[in-house]
Design an enzyme around this catalytic site. Structure first.
Site, PDB file in Angstrom:
ATOM      1  N   GLU A 123       0.856  -1.194   0.000  1.00  0.00           N
ATOM      2  CA  GLU A 123       0.000   0.000   0.000  1.00  0.00           C
ATOM      3  C   GLU A 123       0.885   1.235   0.000  1.00  0.00           C
ATOM      4  O   GLU A 123       1.829   1.325   0.793  1.00  0.00           O
ATOM      5  CB  GLU A 123      -0.907   0.010   1.219  1.00  0.00           C
ATOM      6  CG  GLU A 123      -1.751   1.282   1.372  1.00  0.00           C
ATOM      7  CD  GLU A 123      -2.665   1.250   2.598  1.00  0.00           C
ATOM      8  OE1 GLU A 123      -3.095   0.136   2.989  1.00  0.00           O
ATOM      9  OE2 GLU A 123      -2.931   2.331   3.166  1.00  0.00           O
ATOM     10  N   GLU A 128      -2.815  11.232   3.009  1.00  0.00           N
ATOM     11  CA  GLU A 128      -3.886  11.095   3.988  1.00  0.00           C
ATOM     12  C   GLU A 128      -3.963  12.402   4.764  1.00  0.00           C
ATOM     13  O   GLU A 128      -2.941  13.004   5.101  1.00  0.00           O
ATOM     14  CB  GLU A 128      -3.623   9.938   4.942  1.00  0.00           C
ATOM     15  CG  GLU A 128      -3.760   8.568   4.323  1.00  0.00           C
ATOM     16  CD  GLU A 128      -3.580   7.457   5.333  1.00  0.00           C
ATOM     17  OE1 GLU A 128      -4.592   6.869   5.759  1.00  0.00           O
ATOM     18  OE2 GLU A 128      -2.408   7.196   5.703  1.00  0.00           O
TER      19      GLU A 128
END
Length: 253
Positions: A123, A128
């Site tokens: 990932e 974010e």
């Protein structure tokens, strides 16, 4: 010498289309459902254009809403099975939602997700952002032995003003042996195989994801008073070649 961000655009979605139409179904599909998504998030992802639609002026709006029955809905878009990326500069120009409790992300998962599972697939979190930290962007990689909230290997950068105040370009420069993050062209973190305490699953194809979550176990991001609706606006998503070349994009049509 040309900067990496001036290199050839290999693929782009500029979200052109009629207002309230869905994003390009040849590229994006919805992942739907609730259940907390692994860390007690509150939202239920839907395929409704109330939660993800084109604005009519070249943007994608992903909106978290509180429905009349108290249910929280939002959207999570993925290119799995439709578009694969390997290497290159992967970027998105985004205006973040506002308010503690929001958790927006632009990220990538290995295309072998359904075969090997997570985190073995790898990932890469290009961006974010949690509303409790209005000026901070986080960039992280996850793999076997270094995964989950607080478990990934990453870094953060604090902007001079809240990221919800305007659009910013969030990017990684991704090669087989490094992931480098930047905000508006300013590098703030890099990771190589020597920096992770486990395998390096970043030498194969990945798919893209965009989503807006509410709540979850991110420390300090209390969603008890989150102001909804909250919208993540995406101006573009692009993959560009690098000075070293090698960017690959495959459309599965």
């Amino acid at each position: 010498m040309a900067r990496d961000e001036d290199r050839q655009v290999v693929w782009a979605d500029d979200f052109r289309g009629l207002a309230w139409s869905p994003p390009d179904v040849r590229v994006w599909r919805h992942e739907t459902g609730a259940g907390g998504w692994g860390d007690e998030q509150l939202q239920r992802y839907t395929a409704s254009t109330r939660n993800a639609h084109l604005t009519g002026d070249g943007r994608l709006a992903i909106t978290a809403r509180r429905e009349a029955d108290g249910d929280v809905t939002s959207a999570r878009l993925t290119t799995l099975g439709r578009l694969t990326v390997r290497r290159g500069r992967v970027e998105a120009r985004i205006r973040q939602p506002r308010g503690a409790g929001t958790w927006s992300a632009f990220w990538m998962l290995g295309d072998d997700l359904e075969d090997v599972g997570w985190p073995a697939c790898g990932e890469i979190d290009v961006m974010e952002h949690v509303g409790a930290e209005p000026r901070t962007v986080h960039g992280t990689v996850h793999g076997p032995g270094y995964a989950g909230v607080g478990g990934g290997v990453g870094g953060s950068h604090e902007a001079s003003a809240p990221l919800a105040d305007g659009f910013h370009v969030y990017a990684v420069k991704w090669t087989d042996d490094a992931v480098v993050w930047d905000l508006d062209g300013t590098e703030y973190h890099r990771v190589t195989p020597d920096d992770v305490p486990g395998p390096w699953p970043f030498r194969h194809g990945f798919h893209l994801l965009l989503n807006l979550a509410v709540g979850g176990r991110w420390p300090g991001n209390d969603a008890s008073g989150v102001p909804l609706p909250a919208t993540m606006l995406v101006d573009h998503v692009r993959v560009l070649d690098l000075a070293s070349g090698g960017a690959e994009v495959t459309l599965h049509r």
